[in-house]
Design a protein around this motif. Structure first.
Motif, PDB file in Angstrom:
ATOM      1  N   LYS A   1     -15.489 -45.035 -58.689  1.00 62.12           N
ATOM      2  CA  LYS A   1     -15.761 -43.872 -58.767  1.00 62.12           C
ATOM      3  C   LYS A   1     -17.047 -43.612 -60.072  1.00 62.12           C
ATOM      4  N   HIS A   2     -17.568 -42.293 -60.049  1.00 57.91           N
ATOM      5  CA  HIS A   2     -18.608 -42.148 -61.341  1.00 57.91           C
ATOM      6  C   HIS A   2     -18.152 -41.011 -61.965  1.00 57.91           C
ATOM      7  N   PHE A   3     -18.262 -41.189 -63.240  1.00 58.74           N
ATOM      8  CA  PHE A   3     -18.030 -40.217 -64.217  1.00 58.74           C
ATOM      9  C   PHE A   3     -19.310 -39.396 -64.776  1.00 58.74           C
ATOM     10  N   GLU A   4     -19.000 -37.843 -64.434  1.00 58.83           N
ATOM     11  CA  GLU A   4     -20.327 -37.104 -64.517  1.00 58.83           C
ATOM     12  C   GLU A   4     -20.045 -36.062 -65.581  1.00 58.83           C
ATOM     13  N   VAL A   5     -21.033 -35.826 -66.687  1.00 58.68           N
ATOM     14  CA  VAL A   5     -20.802 -34.707 -67.471  1.00 58.68           C
ATOM     15  C   VAL A   5     -22.190 -34.183 -67.928  1.00 58.68           C
ATOM     16  N   LEU A   6     -22.377 -32.903 -67.859  1.00 56.49           N
ATOM     17  CA  LEU A   6     -23.696 -32.199 -67.845  1.00 56.49           C
ATOM     18  C   LEU A   6     -23.661 -31.731 -69.548  1.00 56.49           C
ATOM     19  N   GLY A   7     -24.815 -31.529 -69.911  1.00 60.46           N
ATOM     20  CA  GLY A   7     -25.173 -31.160 -71.534  1.00 60.46           C
ATOM     21  C   GLY A   7     -24.638 -29.718 -71.782  1.00 60.46           C
ATOM     22  N   THR A   8     -24.601 -28.728 -70.608  1.00 58.72           N
ATOM     23  CA  THR A   8     -24.369 -27.392 -70.717  1.00 58.72           C
ATOM     24  C   THR A   8     -22.671 -27.429 -71.141  1.00 58.72           C
ATOM     25  N   GLU A   9     -22.146 -28.270 -70.519  1.00 54.69           N
ATOM     26  CA  GLU A   9     -20.585 -28.252 -70.599  1.00 54.69           C
ATOM     27  C   GLU A   9     -20.373 -28.674 -72.015  1.00 54.69           C
ATOM     28  N   ILE A  10     -21.224 -29.673 -72.619  1.00 56.07           N
ATOM     29  CA  ILE A  10     -20.830 -30.145 -74.020  1.00 56.07           C
ATOM     30  C   ILE A  10     -21.242 -29.106 -74.918  1.00 56.07           C
ATOM     31  N   ASP A  11     -22.348 -28.505 -74.624  1.00 58.79           N
ATOM     32  CA  ASP A  11     -22.804 -27.193 -75.364  1.00 58.79           C
ATOM     33  C   ASP A  11     -21.935 -26.200 -75.436  1.00 58.79           C
ATOM     34  N   SER A  12     -21.083 -25.962 -74.406  1.00 56.54           N
ATOM     35  CA  SER A  12     -20.221 -24.783 -74.525  1.00 56.54           C
ATOM     36  C   SER A  12     -18.944 -25.266 -74.983  1.00 56.54           C
ATOM     37  N   PHE A  13     -18.651 -26.551 -74.813  1.00 57.77           N
ATOM     38  CA  PHE A  13     -17.379 -27.189 -75.669  1.00 57.77           C
ATOM     39  C   PHE A  13     -17.499 -27.118 -77.153  1.00 57.77           C
ATOM     40  N   ILE A  14     -18.627 -27.529 -77.614  1.00 56.05           N
ATOM     41  CA  ILE A  14     -19.002 -27.605 -78.954  1.00 56.05           C
ATOM     42  C   ILE A  14     -18.747 -26.133 -79.536  1.00 56.05           C
ATOM     43  N   SER A  15     -19.421 -25.222 -78.779  1.00 53.88           N
ATOM     44  CA  SER A  15     -19.313 -23.990 -79.414  1.00 53.88           C
ATOM     45  C   SER A  15     -18.002 -23.202 -79.562  1.00 53.88           C
ATOM     46  N   LEU A  16     -17.309 -23.622 -78.465  1.00 49.37           N
ATOM     47  CA  LEU A  16     -15.656 -22.794 -78.373  1.00 49.37           C
ATOM     48  C   LEU A  16     -14.830 -23.782 -79.260  1.00 49.37           C
ATOM     49  N   TYR A  17     -15.054 -25.126 -79.553  1.00 43.80           N
ATOM     50  CA  TYR A  17     -14.333 -25.712 -80.374  1.00 43.80           C
ATOM     51  C   TYR A  17     -14.659 -25.229 -81.895  1.00 43.80           C
ATOM     52  N   ALA A  18     -15.770 -24.965 -82.210  1.00 43.83           N
ATOM     53  CA  ALA A  18     -16.299 -24.556 -83.477  1.00 43.83           C
ATOM     54  C   ALA A  18     -15.441 -23.253 -83.975  1.00 43.83           C
ATOM     55  N   ALA A  19     -15.261 -22.366 -82.772  1.00 45.95           N
ATOM     56  CA  ALA A  19     -14.452 -20.946 -83.046  1.00 45.95           C
ATOM     57  C   ALA A  19     -13.112 -21.230 -83.169  1.00 45.95           C
ATOM     58  N   ALA A  20     -12.398 -22.068 -82.399  1.00 46.35           N
ATOM     59  CA  ALA A  20     -10.930 -22.437 -82.653  1.00 46.35           C
ATOM     60  C   ALA A  20     -10.585 -23.660 -81.733  1.00 46.35           C
ATOM     61  N   PRO A  21      -9.380 -24.287 -82.279  1.00 44.50           N
ATOM     62  CA  PRO A  21      -9.192 -25.301 -81.704  1.00 44.50           C
ATOM     63  C   PRO A  21      -8.734 -25.380 -80.160  1.00 44.50           C
ATOM     64  N   LEU A  22      -8.957 -26.059 -79.079  1.00 42.49           N
ATOM     65  CA  LEU A  22      -8.854 -25.902 -77.775  1.00 42.49           C
ATOM     66  C   LEU A  22      -7.658 -26.458 -77.154  1.00 42.49           C
ATOM     67  N   SER A  23      -7.092 -26.178 -76.190  1.00 43.70           N
ATOM     68  CA  SER A  23      -5.919 -27.041 -75.436  1.00 43.70           C
ATOM     69  C   SER A  23      -6.750 -27.505 -74.333  1.00 43.70           C
ATOM     70  N   SER A  24      -5.746 -28.231 -73.633  1.00 46.05           N
ATOM     71  CA  SER A  24      -6.524 -29.388 -72.400  1.00 46.05           C
ATOM     72  C   SER A  24      -6.864 -28.259 -71.371  1.00 46.05           C
ATOM     73  N   THR A  25      -6.276 -27.267 -71.133  1.00 47.05           N
ATOM     74  CA  THR A  25      -6.291 -26.548 -70.213  1.00 47.05           C
ATOM     75  C   THR A  25      -7.856 -25.409 -70.123  1.00 47.05           C
ATOM     76  N   GLN A  26      -8.186 -25.568 -71.499  1.00 41.82           N
ATOM     77  CA  GLN A  26      -9.497 -24.713 -71.800  1.00 41.82           C
ATOM     78  C   GLN A  26     -10.910 -25.719 -71.997  1.00 41.82           C
ATOM     79  N   ILE A  27     -10.594 -26.944 -71.512  1.00 40.48           N
ATOM     80  CA  ILE A  27     -11.865 -27.931 -71.753  1.00 40.48           C
ATOM     81  C   ILE A  27     -12.175 -28.276 -70.110  1.00 40.48           C
ATOM     82  N   ALA A  28     -13.377 -28.414 -70.017  1.00 40.32           N
ATOM     83  CA  ALA A  28     -14.245 -28.745 -68.793  1.00 40.32           C
ATOM     84  C   ALA A  28     -13.434 -30.250 -68.283  1.00 40.32           C
ATOM     85  N   PRO A  29     -13.161 -30.106 -66.986  1.00 41.40           N
ATOM     86  CA  PRO A  29     -12.322 -31.477 -66.393  1.00 41.40           C
ATOM     87  C   PRO A  29     -13.216 -32.863 -66.746  1.00 41.40           C
ATOM     88  N   ASN A  30     -14.600 -32.508 -66.703  1.00 40.23           N
ATOM     89  CA  ASN A  30     -15.530 -33.584 -66.840  1.00 40.23           C
ATOM     90  C   ASN A  30     -15.418 -34.157 -68.351  1.00 40.23           C
TER      91      ASN A  30
END
Length: 444
Positions: free
Chosen positions: A147-176
């Motif tokens: 298999k291949h594992f893919e992640v997009l920069g937009t997903e990481i952008d959103s993750f960093i922004s959301l995490y800066a505001a408050a800790p995230l649970s696993s269900t709030q994080i993009a599967p990639n």
């Protein structure tokens, strides 16, 4: 013994592309190739890789396979499309037909070991998945990692922004991001304690856990936690089964690959990037080792390729052998043939920690002559280290065969220089060319 060859990287850039269709060609007239000294008892029982994915965030659509090869569809069609077509539109031309990393060296008993890939016509040397600490792998592991594992920069952008505001649970994080195959990831059961894909260790505990702020990046050694607009990671090995491509004894090599690209408004929008980390998990080292990037770069009609290199920058170049592309091919670029470069810009390190870069640039043609397609382990190793199939060295001048002065770099001059050595100035016979950008020798 486990030795890491420091990561090496290359970039591919294409220019002046038209709205037509590429024709490509695998090896023609393949002779019978009996099995030799590859021992089934020393190999696994893995089946060939089947996973594929497209790196397509910018102006390029590049097909990636998980069997050591890329840029084609495993049938007979090139899949390095640039500019990429829009959804619902006819496919645009491809500038590359196939590519792979080759590795070879000699063990303490004087045995030649090689791992390479071309078109899977004769078989496979590479199989999906990581090796264990004993340099072995079972079919179940191969299948888990096909298999291949893919992640997009937009997903990481959103993750960093959301995490800066408050800790995230696993269900709030993009599967990639959640499933990224990095060391210790509790959400990817196949990773365990394997040192795999690179990540930003935000919480500083040495383990990948996105609920602690960790996320995928290009390289842990970068000054900043840099990530691309699209990143694709996969792992393969040369011990999953016998080597039916080269007929060589397996090395015990694990190859971790990261392909990435950036969506920009400049020439980087026409480029793709590849980073390899190679691990020798065999019990013995290899001496006189070489590794190289092999490419079959077909431009328009595959019968009229010219190749060349720029030694200083480590650039391999493919261009058309005549002003009007066509010849025997019905589909071609006409009077505007493109050109393309592969930049081998970071190579492995030698024993003193120095970058080797591109230590040779060599080529061969699509036939089974003495300057043609490799047929066995010694041929693959020769093209990595600097000899033709009859063990004579590449030489300066003409088509690089049969001269008096050995060389490691063929056709290094500007094609517009009538006094330089290029295929154009030498009036060489244009044909279906393949080339190898190699580094070595070193101890693996």
């Amino acid at each position: 013994m486990r030795t890491i060859i420091r990561k090496f990287s290359l970039a591919v850039a294409g220019f002046c592309l038209l709205n037509t269709v590429i024709q490509a060609k695998e090896n023609i007239g393949i002779p019978e190739k009996p099995l030799g000294n590859s021992e089934k008892v020393a190999a696994g029982d893995c089946t060939p890789a089947s996973s594929s994915i497209d790196l397509d965030i910018n102006n390029v659509r590049a097909r990636l396979q998980n069997g050591g090869d890329m840029w084609w569809d495993l049938i007979n069609t090139a899949k390095y499309e640039i500019p990429k077509s829009l959804p619902g539109q006819p496919e645009n031309p491809s500038s590359l037909f196939a590519g792979a990393v080759w590795i070879g060296g000699i063990d303490a008993q004087g045995q030649l070991k090689v791992a390479a890939a071309t078109y899977r016509q004769s078989g496979n040397d590479f199989f999906p998945g990581p090796l264990d600490d004993n340099g072995s792998i079972e079919d179940v592991t191969c299948k888990q990692w096909d298999k291949h594992f893919e992640v997009l920069g937009t997903e990481i952008d959103s993750f960093i922004s959301l995490y800066a505001a408050a800790p995230l649970s696993s269900t709030q994080i993009a599967p990639n991001i959640l499933n990224w195959p990095a060391y210790g990831n509790p959400y990817n059961a196949n990773v365990g304690n394997r040192n795999m894909a690179p990540f930003a260790d935000v919480d500083g505990n040495g383990l990948y856990d996105p609920t602690g702020g960790d996320y995928p990046i290009i390289d842990e050694n970068c000054a900043k936690f840099t990530y691309a607009d699209q990143m694709i990671w996969w792992v393969y090995n040369d011990k999953g089964n016998i080597h039916t491509e080269t007929n060589a004894t397996a090395i015990g090599m694990e190859v971790q690959t990261l392909a990435f690209a950036f969506k920009t408004n400049d020439e980087i929008n026409d480029m793709t990037f590849y980073k390899y980390k190679l691990l020798n998990k065999a019990s013995v080292p290899l001496d006189s080792a070489f590794m190289g990037q092999w490419a079959d770069p077909d431009l328009g009609c595959y019968t009229d390729d010219y190749v060349g290199c720029d030694i200083e920058t480590g650039l391999g170049v493919i261009y058309n052998g005549q002003a009007i592309d066509g010849g025997a091919c019905a589909l071609n670029y006409g009077n505007q043939p493109p050109y393309l470069g592969i930049d081998y810009f970071i190579g492995p390190l030698d024993q003193n920690g120095n970058q080797l870069g591109m230590s040779s640039f060599l080529y061969y043609v699509n036939d089974f002559s003495v300057i043609g397609n490799p047929e066995g382990a010694s041929d693959f190793y020769g093209y990595l280290s600097g000899t033709w199939k009859d063990n004579t060295p590449f030489t300066e001048g003409g088509n690089a065969y049969g001269g008096t002065t050995p060389t490691k770099f063929v056709f290094p001059d500007d094609p517009s220089d009538n006094n330089g050595w290029s295929e154009c100035a030498a009036n060489d016979v244009f044909s279906d060319k393949r080339f190898i950008q190699s580094s070595g020798p070193f101890r693996l």
